[in-house]
Design an enzyme around this catalytic site. Structure first.
Site, PDB file in Angstrom:
ATOM      1  NE  ARG A 270      32.387 -58.022  45.585  1.00 56.98           N
ATOM      2  CZ  ARG A 270      33.196 -58.599  44.708  1.00 56.98           C
ATOM      3  NH1 ARG A 270      32.689 -59.358  43.756  1.00 56.98           N
ATOM      4  NH2 ARG A 270      34.502 -58.428  44.776  1.00 56.98           N
TER       5      ARG A 270
ATOM      6  CB  ILE B 272      32.637 -56.612  33.568  1.00 53.41           C
ATOM      7  CG1 ILE B 272      33.959 -57.073  34.197  1.00 53.41           C
ATOM      8  CG2 ILE B 272      31.655 -57.772  33.474  1.00 53.41           C
ATOM      9  CD1 ILE B 272      33.841 -57.508  35.640  1.00 53.41           C
TER      10      ILE B 272
ATOM     11  CG  HIS C 297      32.011 -65.067  43.812  1.00 53.69           C
ATOM     12  ND1 HIS C 297      31.976 -64.157  44.853  1.00 53.69           N
ATOM     13  CD2 HIS C 297      32.582 -64.399  42.773  1.00 53.69           C
ATOM     14  CE1 HIS C 297      32.504 -63.011  44.455  1.00 53.69           C
ATOM     15  NE2 HIS C 297      32.878 -63.136  43.192  1.00 53.69           N
TER      16      HIS C 297
ATOM     17  CD  GLU D 191      30.085 -64.505  47.389  1.00 52.23           C
ATOM     18  OE1 GLU D 191      31.331 -64.442  47.425  1.00 52.23           O
ATOM     19  OE2 GLU D 191      29.423 -64.310  46.363  1.00 52.23           O
TER      20      GLU D 191
ATOM     21  CB  THR E 259      28.123 -62.114  37.232  1.00 56.09           C
ATOM     22  OG1 THR E 259      28.074 -60.969  36.376  1.00 56.09           O
ATOM     23  CG2 THR E 259      27.297 -63.238  36.630  1.00 56.09           C
TER      24      THR E 259
ATOM     25  CB  ALA F  50      31.084 -64.714  37.239  1.00 56.21           C
TER      26      ALA F  50
ATOM     27  N   GLY G 164      31.092 -50.569  32.559  1.00 58.16           N
ATOM     28  CA  GLY G 164      32.541 -50.492  32.692  1.00 58.16           C
ATOM     29  C   GLY G 164      33.202 -51.564  31.839  1.00 58.16           C
TER      30      GLY G 164
END
Length: 333
Positions: free
Chosen positions: A251, A170, A299, A280, A249, A301, A168
């Site tokens: 989930r 990213i 987390h 988290e 990076t 990123a 996608g």
């Protein structure tokens, strides 16, 4: 205590609940988010969705930055008309409950707000693993000249195969950077992208199992859904080369964390770069925290000074357009 920003003296503004948990910035970040809304919006900032029951009950829009929005929250919010995620992810919202009320849930996917930094962090983790930066740094701090020991495990990215799970917004940024490192690119996903995009990125479509068998680095950029939860389980991790590295990076729950720890501890996987965890923040007993040859980050990123502004603007813009009767973007329900 919640914080309310009410910049209108009328009664026709939209009630907005902005949810930002402490581990991603809390009330301070929420206040910055609230300040971006147009003046007619009445914004209540909370760190937990049900922290202010009256505000939840009155909310027509919830804007959440990783704060859970459960079926119970949706049930007690009769005025709710939109749930806007200030992130690419949306796994912390009960989509079924929202769908049953015909409440759209949106993310910020098409904004590209996070894509550059997530791609950069992906390569930061890959390079740290390839160049053994963490053990090299730790050894030098301990007055240990580790060159003789580390030189056999330091590798190059050039000439390696990068497997991208999810091409996608990213994933495409990652592919563009991989080309600059002279890496071969394969990708997996629900279906191939168009031929023009494949040609531009130099990427080849492969099934997930083939990607895992042939890649030297595997990087995850897929959304977390019931179909992708533990996408990399023990069986699939066993398909990887013992010299391969896994980067996540996206989930935390995309990977079975215990199975990944097993692979690292037994040496059937060379290493992992992990920015996301389940849950988290991670609990102190998470085995990955002590596993060999891992590079970990909390987390971050999708987080830079620049990214935070873009995320807030994208989320607020979509919510504000909805409040003005305009078409929504990035509906994920």
């Amino acid at each position: 205590m919640s914080h309310t920003t009410d910049s209108t003296d009328g009664t026709d503004g939209t009630d907005v609940l902005a949810v930002v948990p402490p581990h991603v910035g809390g009330r301070q970040a929420g206040a910055a988010l609230a300040a971006v809304f147009p003046g007619e919006a009445r914004v209540t900032v909370v760190e937990r969705t049900d922290e202010d029951p009256a505000a939840l009950r009155d909310a027509q829009v919830i804007v959440t930055g990783l704060g859970p929005v459960t079926a119970e929250h949706i049930a007690v919010a009769p005025e709710l008309r939109l749930i806007q995620c200030a992130s690419h992810g949306f796994d912390y919202v009960d989509l079924d409950a929202a769908r049953s009320r015909n409440i759209p849930v949106c993310n910020i996917g098409s904004s590209g707000a996070e894509k550059q930094n997530v791609a950069e962090q992906t390569f930061a983790l890959m390079l740290a693993l390839a160049k053994q930066l963490v053990p090299a740094h730790t050894a030098l701090v301990d007055a240990d000249w580790a060159l003789p020991r580390l030189q056999q495990s330091i590798t190059e990215l050039s000439g390696k195969t990068l497997g991208i799970v999810g091409l996608g917004h990213i994933g495409r940024e990652v592919a563009r950077r991989a080309a600059a490192f002279d890496m071969s690119i394969v990708y997996a996903g629900p279906e191939p992208v168009d031929a023009e995009t494949e040609a531009r990125l130099g990427a080849r479509y492969a099934g997930l199992d083939e990607l895992l068998r042939t890649s030297d680095y595997v990087t995850l950029h897929a959304p977390l859904t019931e179909a992708t939860r533990h996408l990399l389980n023990a069986e699939r991790l066993a398909l990887l080369k013992p010299t391969a590295f896994v980067i996540n990076t996206a989930r935390g729950a995309l990977i079975d964390q215990d199975a990944l720890a097993d692979a690292l501890e037994t040496g059937t996987l060379a290493g992992a770069g992990i920015d996301v965890f389940d849950p988290e923040p991670p609990t102190p007993d998470l085995r990955l925290l002590k596993a060999p040859n891992v590079v970990l980050s909390p987390h971050v990123a999708g987080v830079t000074r620049e990214t935070l502004v873009r995320i807030a603007l994208a989320a607020v813009r979509n919510a504000s357009d909805f409040m003005a009767g305009e078409e929504l973007r990035d509906i994920v329900t």
